[in-house]
Design a protein around this motif. Structure first.
Motif, PDB file in Angstrom:
ATOM      1  N   LEU A 144     -17.304 -13.616   6.230  1.00 48.83           N
ATOM      2  CA  LEU A 144     -16.138 -12.793   6.580  1.00 48.83           C
ATOM      3  C   LEU A 144     -16.367 -11.338   6.163  1.00 48.83           C
ATOM      4  CD1 LEU A 144     -13.178 -12.583   7.609  1.00 48.83           C
ATOM      5  CD2 LEU A 144     -12.436 -13.118   5.288  1.00 48.83           C
ATOM      6  N   THR A 145     -16.171 -10.434   7.123  1.00 51.61           N
ATOM      7  CA  THR A 145     -16.275  -9.001   6.812  1.00 51.61           C
ATOM      8  C   THR A 145     -14.889  -8.376   6.917  1.00 51.61           C
ATOM      9  OG1 THR A 145     -16.725  -8.502   9.129  1.00 51.61           O
ATOM     10  CG2 THR A 145     -18.636  -8.825   7.682  1.00 51.61           C
ATOM     11  N   ILE A 146     -14.728  -7.245   6.250  1.00 47.39           N
ATOM     12  CA  ILE A 146     -13.430  -6.566   6.233  1.00 47.39           C
ATOM     13  C   ILE A 146     -12.949  -6.269   7.654  1.00 47.39           C
ATOM     14  CG2 ILE A 146     -12.290  -4.386   5.618  1.00 47.39           C
ATOM     15  CD1 ILE A 146     -12.525  -5.772   3.112  1.00 47.39           C
ATOM     16  N   ASP A 147     -13.878  -5.898   8.549  1.00 47.98           N
ATOM     17  CA  ASP A 147     -13.410  -5.526   9.896  1.00 47.98           C
ATOM     18  C   ASP A 147     -12.934  -6.724  10.712  1.00 47.98           C
ATOM     19  OD1 ASP A 147     -16.502  -5.379   9.684  1.00 47.98           O
ATOM     20  OD2 ASP A 147     -16.112  -5.995  11.762  1.00 47.98           O
ATOM     21  N   GLN A 148     -13.204  -7.945  10.224  1.00 52.29           N
ATOM     22  CA  GLN A 148     -12.674  -9.125  10.924  1.00 52.29           C
ATOM     23  C   GLN A 148     -11.250  -9.466  10.484  1.00 52.29           C
ATOM     24  OE1 GLN A 148     -16.011 -11.591   9.768  1.00 52.29           O
ATOM     25  NE2 GLN A 148     -16.487 -11.985  11.924  1.00 52.29           N
ATOM     26  N   ILE A 149     -10.791  -8.800   9.424  1.00 54.21           N
ATOM     27  CA  ILE A 149      -9.429  -9.050   8.931  1.00 54.21           C
ATOM     28  C   ILE A 149      -8.455  -8.225   9.771  1.00 54.21           C
ATOM     29  CG2 ILE A 149      -7.867  -8.741   6.956  1.00 54.21           C
ATOM     30  CD1 ILE A 149     -10.333  -9.178   5.140  1.00 54.21           C
ATOM     31  N   ASP A 150      -7.378  -8.870  10.233  1.00 53.23           N
ATOM     32  CA  ASP A 150      -6.442  -8.164  11.119  1.00 53.23           C
ATOM     33  C   ASP A 150      -5.289  -7.512  10.378  1.00 53.23           C
ATOM     34  OD1 ASP A 150      -7.701  -8.826  13.649  1.00 53.23           O
ATOM     35  OD2 ASP A 150      -7.148 -10.886  13.168  1.00 53.23           O
ATOM     36  N   GLY A 151      -4.977  -7.987   9.178  1.00 54.39           N
ATOM     37  CA  GLY A 151      -3.854  -7.392   8.461  1.00 54.39           C
ATOM     38  C   GLY A 151      -3.566  -8.142   7.183  1.00 54.39           C
ATOM     39  N   SER A 152      -2.485  -7.736   6.504  1.00 53.02           N
ATOM     40  CA  SER A 152      -2.139  -8.375   5.236  1.00 53.02           C
ATOM     41  C   SER A 152      -0.631  -8.493   5.076  1.00 53.02           C
ATOM     42  CB  SER A 152      -2.711  -7.573   4.057  1.00 53.02           C
ATOM     43  OG  SER A 152      -1.922  -6.425   3.806  1.00 53.02           O
ATOM     44  N   VAL A 153      -0.230  -9.350   4.142  1.00 54.86           N
ATOM     45  CA  VAL A 153       1.171  -9.432   3.721  1.00 54.86           C
ATOM     46  C   VAL A 153       1.180  -9.328   2.201  1.00 54.86           C
ATOM     47  CG1 VAL A 153       3.305 -10.760   3.799  1.00 54.86           C
ATOM     48  CG2 VAL A 153       1.640 -11.013   5.643  1.00 54.86           C
ATOM     49  N   ALA A 154       2.046  -8.459   1.681  1.00 53.99           N
ATOM     50  CA  ALA A 154       2.106  -8.210   0.242  1.00 53.99           C
ATOM     51  C   ALA A 154       3.243  -8.983  -0.393  1.00 53.99           C
ATOM     52  CB  ALA A 154       2.295  -6.716  -0.026  1.00 53.99           C
ATOM     53  N   SER A 155       2.993  -9.501  -1.601  1.00 52.40           N
ATOM     54  CA  SER A 155       3.987 -10.277  -2.330  1.00 52.40           C
ATOM     55  C   SER A 155       4.120  -9.750  -3.747  1.00 52.40           C
ATOM     56  CB  SER A 155       3.534 -11.744  -2.366  1.00 52.40           C
ATOM     57  OG  SER A 155       4.219 -12.477  -3.361  1.00 52.40           O
ATOM     58  N   TYR A 156       5.232  -9.135  -4.047  1.00 51.88           N
ATOM     59  CA  TYR A 156       5.583  -8.828  -5.439  1.00 51.88           C
ATOM     60  C   TYR A 156       7.079  -8.771  -5.510  1.00 51.88           C
ATOM     61  CZ  TYR A 156       5.835  -4.017  -3.682  1.00 51.88           C
ATOM     62  OH  TYR A 156       6.141  -2.900  -2.944  1.00 51.88           O
ATOM     63  N   PHE A 157       7.633  -9.127  -6.661  1.00 48.68           N
ATOM     64  CA  PHE A 157       9.059  -9.374  -6.776  1.00 48.68           C
ATOM     65  C   PHE A 157       9.822  -8.113  -7.177  1.00 48.68           C
ATOM     66  CE2 PHE A 157      11.866 -10.631 -10.520  1.00 48.68           C
ATOM     67  CZ  PHE A 157      13.040 -10.704  -9.793  1.00 48.68           C
ATOM     68  N   SER A 158       9.456  -7.544  -8.307  1.00 47.95           N
ATOM     69  CA  SER A 158      10.364  -6.566  -8.899  1.00 47.95           C
ATOM     70  C   SER A 158       9.788  -5.158  -8.945  1.00 47.95           C
ATOM     71  CB  SER A 158      10.735  -6.998 -10.318  1.00 47.95           C
ATOM     72  OG  SER A 158      11.487  -5.991 -10.936  1.00 47.95           O
ATOM     73  N   ASP A 159      10.485  -4.248  -8.311  1.00 43.81           N
ATOM     74  CA  ASP A 159      10.104  -2.835  -8.420  1.00 43.81           C
ATOM     75  C   ASP A 159      10.349  -2.328  -9.835  1.00 43.81           C
ATOM     76  OD1 ASP A 159       9.334  -2.373  -5.682  1.00 43.81           O
ATOM     77  OD2 ASP A 159      11.437  -2.665  -5.185  1.00 43.81           O
ATOM     78  N   HIS A 160      11.237  -3.017 -10.581  1.00 40.00           N
ATOM     79  CA  HIS A 160      11.523  -2.592 -11.954  1.00 40.00           C
ATOM     80  C   HIS A 160      10.307  -2.773 -12.855  1.00 40.00           C
ATOM     81  CE1 HIS A 160      15.505  -3.391 -10.285  1.00 40.00           C
ATOM     82  NE2 HIS A 160      15.990  -2.599 -11.197  1.00 40.00           N
ATOM     83  N   PHE A 161       9.635  -3.920 -12.696  1.00 44.04           N
ATOM     84  CA  PHE A 161       8.456  -4.173 -13.534  1.00 44.04           C
ATOM     85  C   PHE A 161       7.364  -3.159 -13.233  1.00 44.04           C
ATOM     86  CE2 PHE A 161      10.059  -8.619 -14.012  1.00 44.04           C
ATOM     87  CZ  PHE A 161      10.035  -8.668 -15.383  1.00 44.04           C
ATOM     88  N   GLN A 162       7.176  -2.882 -11.954  1.00 40.93           N
ATOM     89  CA  GLN A 162       6.110  -1.972 -11.544  1.00 40.93           C
ATOM     90  C   GLN A 162       6.432  -0.530 -11.890  1.00 40.93           C
ATOM     91  OE1 GLN A 162       3.520  -4.292 -10.688  1.00 40.93           O
ATOM     92  NE2 GLN A 162       3.077  -2.510  -9.450  1.00 40.93           N
ATOM     93  N   ARG A 163       7.716  -0.210 -11.767  1.00 43.46           N
ATOM     94  CA  ARG A 163       8.179   1.184 -11.780  1.00 43.46           C
ATOM     95  C   ARG A 163       7.310   2.016 -10.839  1.00 43.46           C
ATOM     96  NH1 ARG A 163       9.777   5.268 -16.675  1.00 43.46           N
ATOM     97  NH2 ARG A 163      10.832   6.727 -15.317  1.00 43.46           N
ATOM     98  N   GLN A 164       7.112   1.445  -9.681  1.00 46.54           N
ATOM     99  CA  GLN A 164       6.307   2.087  -8.647  1.00 46.54           C
ATOM    100  C   GLN A 164       6.806   1.495  -7.343  1.00 46.54           C
ATOM    101  OE1 GLN A 164       3.186   4.224  -8.415  1.00 46.54           O
ATOM    102  NE2 GLN A 164       4.157   4.109  -6.398  1.00 46.54           N
ATOM    103  N   LEU A 165       7.422   2.295  -6.511  1.00 44.41           N
ATOM    104  CA  LEU A 165       7.816   1.792  -5.204  1.00 44.41           C
ATOM    105  C   LEU A 165       6.595   1.782  -4.297  1.00 44.41           C
ATOM    106  CD1 LEU A 165      11.290   3.530  -4.695  1.00 44.41           C
ATOM    107  CD2 LEU A 165      10.751   1.343  -5.770  1.00 44.41           C
ATOM    108  N   MET A 166       6.643   0.942  -3.244  1.00 45.92           N
ATOM    109  CA  MET A 166       5.556   0.877  -2.265  1.00 45.92           C
ATOM    110  C   MET A 166       4.222   0.453  -2.881  1.00 45.92           C
ATOM    111  SD  MET A 166       6.793   2.092   0.769  1.00 45.92           S
ATOM    112  CE  MET A 166       5.741   3.275   1.607  1.00 45.92           C
ATOM    113  N   SER A 167       4.287  -0.416  -3.877  1.00 45.98           N
ATOM    114  CA  SER A 167       3.052  -0.910  -4.484  1.00 45.98           C
ATOM    115  C   SER A 167       2.186  -1.638  -3.464  1.00 45.98           C
ATOM    116  CB  SER A 167       3.362  -1.884  -5.617  1.00 45.98           C
ATOM    117  OG  SER A 167       4.194  -1.292  -6.569  1.00 45.98           O
ATOM    118  N   GLY A 168       2.826  -2.264  -2.486  1.00 40.99           N
ATOM    119  CA  GLY A 168       2.096  -3.073  -1.505  1.00 40.99           C
ATOM    120  C   GLY A 168       1.055  -2.267  -0.758  1.00 40.99           C
TER     121      GLY A 168
END
Ligand SMILES: [Zn+2]
Lengths: 417, 173
Positions: free
Chosen positions: A41-65
Motif C-alpha cells: 500500500l502506498t500513500i497515493d492509493q489512499i483515497d481519504g481519512s476519517v478522524a476520531s477524537y472526542f474532546s476539544d477541551h483535552f486538546q485545547r486545539q480546534l481542528m486537530s483532525g
C-alpha cells in the motif's frame, strides 16, 4: 453497497502521558505500523481519512483532525471528523466503512487519538462530565462514575447483581491484559483487591474503572479488489449497527424490551425497559448488526467480543444488551466463565478499556485492531506471544459506547479466508 | 507495621523557566526531554437557560416545575420544552415536593469543580404519576442508610443561585 474489508491496523502504546510527542506523531506511530503491515500500500492509493477524537477541551486545539491528516501526508485527499463521546472510535470505524461501502473511496484510513494527560485527572473528569446536560445534570455533581454508579445500583436492585460479580470482570480483564504488550496497566489482581480498592462512587471502586490515557489507533479499510491486492489475510466487515438513547438518564423510558431473535416477550414479563439499568442503544446497535450479518444466536455464533468496559458494571450490562445472556443474567454470565479467554465467547481478550486504557477517540479503533489481529490469527506476531490468540476465531464483535449509553456502535468482523 | 509513605504528592506549580541550554551537536536534540509549560484557561460563559428558565425561577420560588405534553400527556420531571415522543410544545406544571428514590450513589470523588464537596449523594427521584425522573442531591443521610424506594422530600435554598442545586432532597421517612 460494496463489501468492505479491514486490511491493516496499528496502535500506539496507550500510556498515562506522552509528553515526548504531540498528537500528530503519536498517530503517525500507529499509522506507520499499519502501513508497514501492508507493504504494497502506498500513500497515493489512499483515497481519504476519517478522524476520531472526542474532546476539544483535552486538546485545547480546534481542528486537530486536519493537523493529523496533513502530518500523515494525506492532503489534499478528502477527510472529515466524527464525534460521539466514548463511541467516537466506533462511529469513526463505521463512517470509514460507509466511505468504502458506498463506493466513494476504495481505501480509507480511520485514525483516532486522545491526549488526556494535558489536565489532571479531576479536571479531566470535569471535562468528561460536560457530556451531560449542562442545564440540569452537570451542575448537580457532574461525574460520570457517579452516573454509571446510579445505573448499576438499579441493576443490582432489579436483578440481584453483586459487587463480587463486578469485581470478577476486572480480574478477568486484567488477567488478559497481562499478556498484551499494548496494555497500559499490568497487574495481577484478585476479587478482594477490587473490593478493597478505594471507593469512587458506590459501588464502583478504583479497580472497577478505566483510567485516562494518551494514545492513538489506526484502521485501514478497503474494497474487495484493493483488499486482495494488499493482503492475503483481509478481514471482512460483515455488518455495522448503531443505536442511541436520550442524553439525560432521567429521560429514559419504562417500556418493553427490544427483543433479539432468540428471545421472547415472556422472558421479560414485568421488566420496565430500559430504565437506567440497561443500555437501549446497545441493544438497538446489536439488533441491527445481527440482522444485517444474519446472526440469530450471538453466543453460539461469535467467537469473541471486544466491548466498552469503561466500568466493570458496563461490561455486565453489555453482555445482556448484546444478547450473550438474557437481561438480568449478566452477573451469572461472568460467574459461568463463558466470557473467559478460554470460554465459549471470550469477552475482552485484549484486556479491554479497564486494563488497556481509554484514550477516548482511539479506543473504538484499538478494539477494531485487536479484533482484526484475532481474526487474522496474527496475535502472536503483534503481541510477541500467542497466549491471547483465540483458536480458530472466525467471527468477532466490537462494541463502542458513549456516555451513559447515548450512542452505541456494534460492528461484526469475519474471517473470509 | 504500616507502610511508610515514600512518594511526595505531585503538584501543578511547576516553575518559571527563561532558558534552556542547547548541545553543540544538534543531532543530540532528539534525546531532549520535552518542555512542558503551564497554560491556564479561564472563561466566563454567558450561559442562558433559554426555554428552561422557568424551572430555575420556580426553584427561586420554592416550586418544582416539570413539563407536560398537551397532546400525548407524557409528563417530564426534568423539563423538556418539546415532547420527545410527539414533538408538541409542552406546558409547565407543578411537581409534587415528595417522591421516591429510583436509584442512588454516593460520590467519594468527582470532577474538579465538585471535589471539595465530596462525599455527596446523587439520586434520581420518581414522582407519582410522572413519567420521567429528576437528578438531585440527597442530604442528611449516609451511604449505608440509603435505599431504593425510600420516600424523599424537596428542600430549597433560601438564597437562590439559579442552579439545579437550588433544590435538594432529604429523607421524608
Ligand atoms: Zn407528546
Amino acid at each position: 453497497m460494496r463489501d468492505v474489508y479491514m486490511v491493516s491496523g496499528g496502535v500506539s502504546k496507550f500510556t498515562k502521558a506522552r509528553p515526548d510527542r504531540t498528537f500528530q506523531p503519536m498517530v503517525k506511530e500507529a499509522f506507520d505500523y499499519a502501513m508497514n503491515d501492508v507493504p504494497n500500500l502506498t500513500i497515493d492509493q489512499i483515497d481519504g481519512s476519517v478522524a476520531s477524537y472526542f474532546s476539544d477541551h483535552f486538546q485545547r486545539q480546534l481542528m486537530s483532525g486536519i493537523m493529523v491528516h496533513d502530518y500523515l501526508g494525506l492532503c489534499p485527499k478528502e477527510s472529515k471528523r466524527v464525534e460521539g463521546g466514548g463511541a467516537t472510535g466506533g462511529l469513526c470505524f463505521q463512517t470509514a466503512w460507509a466511505e468504502v461501502a458506498s463506493g466513494r473511496q476504495d481505501v480509507c484510513v480511520a485514525f483516532g487519538f486522545e491526549t488526556m494527560s494535558h489536565v489532571n485527572t479531576w479536571k479531566g473528569n470535569e471535562f468528561i462530565a460536560l457530556a451531560s446536560d449542562t442545564n440540569y445534570d452537570y451542575p448537580v455533581g457532574g461525574f460520570y462514575t457517579g452516573y454509571y454508579a446510579m445505573m448499576v445500583v438499579r441493576h443490582m436492585h432489579e436483578f440481584g447483581t453483586t459487587r463480587e460479580q463486578l469485581a470478577m470482570v476486572s480480574v478477568k480483564n486484567y488477567q488478559n491484559a497481562f499478556h498484551n504488550p499494548y496494555a497500559q496497566k499490568k497487574m495481577k489482581i484478585t476479587v478482594e483487591d477490587v473490593l478493597n480498592a478505594p471507593m469512587v462512587a458506590y459501588p464502583l471502586g478504583m479497580l472497577d474503572i478505566c483510567v485516562m490515557s494518551d494514545g492513538a489507533a489506526v484502521c485501514i479499510l478497503a474494497d474487495e479488489k484493493m483488499a486482495a491486492k494488499l493482503t492475503d489475510k483481509p478481514v471482512k466487515i460483515a455488518s455495522v449497527g448503531c443505536g442511541t438513547d436520550a442524553m439525560r438518564m432521567a429521560d429514559r423510558p419504562h417500556g418493553d424490551v427490544i427483543l433479539l431473535p432468540h428471545e421472547s416477550p415472556d422472558d421479560y414479563k414485568g421488566l420496565k425497559y430500559p430504565g437506567v439499568h440497561s443500555f437501549r442503544a446497545g441493544r438497538m446497535g446489536a439488533k441491527l448488526a445481527y440482522e444485517r450479518a444474519g446472526i440469530t444466536n450471538p453466543l453460539e455464533e461469535l467467537d469473541f467480543v471486544e466491548l466498552h468496559d469503561a466500568y466493570t458494571s458496563s461490561e455486565i450490562q453489555t453482555y445482556e444488551d448484546l444478547g450473550l445472556c438474557k437481561y438480568g443474567e449478566g452477573g451469572q454470565f461472568i460467574e459461568s466463565g463463558k466470557p473467559n479467554i478460554d470460554g465459549i465467547c471470550s469477552v475482552n481478550p485484549s484486556g479491554g478499556l479497564l486494563a488497556c486504557g481509554h484514550p477516548v477517540g482511539a479506543t473504538g479503533l484499538m478494539q477494531a485492531v485487536f479484533a482484526f489481529w484475532q481474526l487474522q490469527g496474527t496475535i502472536g506476531k503483534h503481541f510477541q506471544s500467542d497466549k491471547l490468540q483465540i483458536k480458530d476465531a472466525k467471527r468477532g464483535l466490537i462494541h463502542s459506547h458513549a456516555g451513559t449509553g447515548t450512542y452505541v456502535t456494534v460492528s461484526i468482523l469475519e474471517k473470509p479466508f | 507495621m504500616k507502610k511508610k509513605e515514600t512518594k511526595l504528592p505531585e503538584t501543578e506549580e511547576g516553575t518559571v523557566l527563561f532558558n534552556v541550554p542547547l548541545p553543540e551537536d544538534l543531532s543530540q536534540l532528539k534525546k531532549m526531554s520535552p518542555i512542558i509549560i503551564k497554560w491556564p484557561y479561564h472563561t466566563d460563559y454567558i450561559h442562558s437557560y433559554g426555554q428552561d428558565s422557568p424551572f430555575f425561577a420556580g426553584l427561586a420560588n420554592k416550586k418544582l416545575l416539570g413539563t407536560k405534553c398537551p397532546k400525548c400527556g407524557y409528563k417530564y420531571a426534568t423539563p423538556k420544552f418539546h415532547c420527545m415522543y410527539c414533538g408538541s410544545e409542552c406546558d409547565w406544571f407543578e411537581l409534587p415536593l415528595e417522591g421516591k428514590i429510583h436509584t442512588w450513589t454516593t460520590c467519594y470523588y468527582g470532577g474538579q469543580e465538585f471535589l471539595k464537596e465530596t462525599p455527596f449523594n446523587l439520586i434520581l427521584v420518581e414522582f407519582e404519576g410522572v413519567d420521567s425522573l429528576l437528578l438531585v442531591r440527597l442530604v442528611g443521610i449516609s451511604q449505608d442508610e440509603i435505599r431504593i424506594g425510600m420516600k424523599v422530600k424537596a428542600r430549597f435554598r433560601r438564597n437562590s443561585q439559579f442552579k439545579p442545586t437550588d433544590v435538594y432532597f432529604v429523607p421524608a421517612e
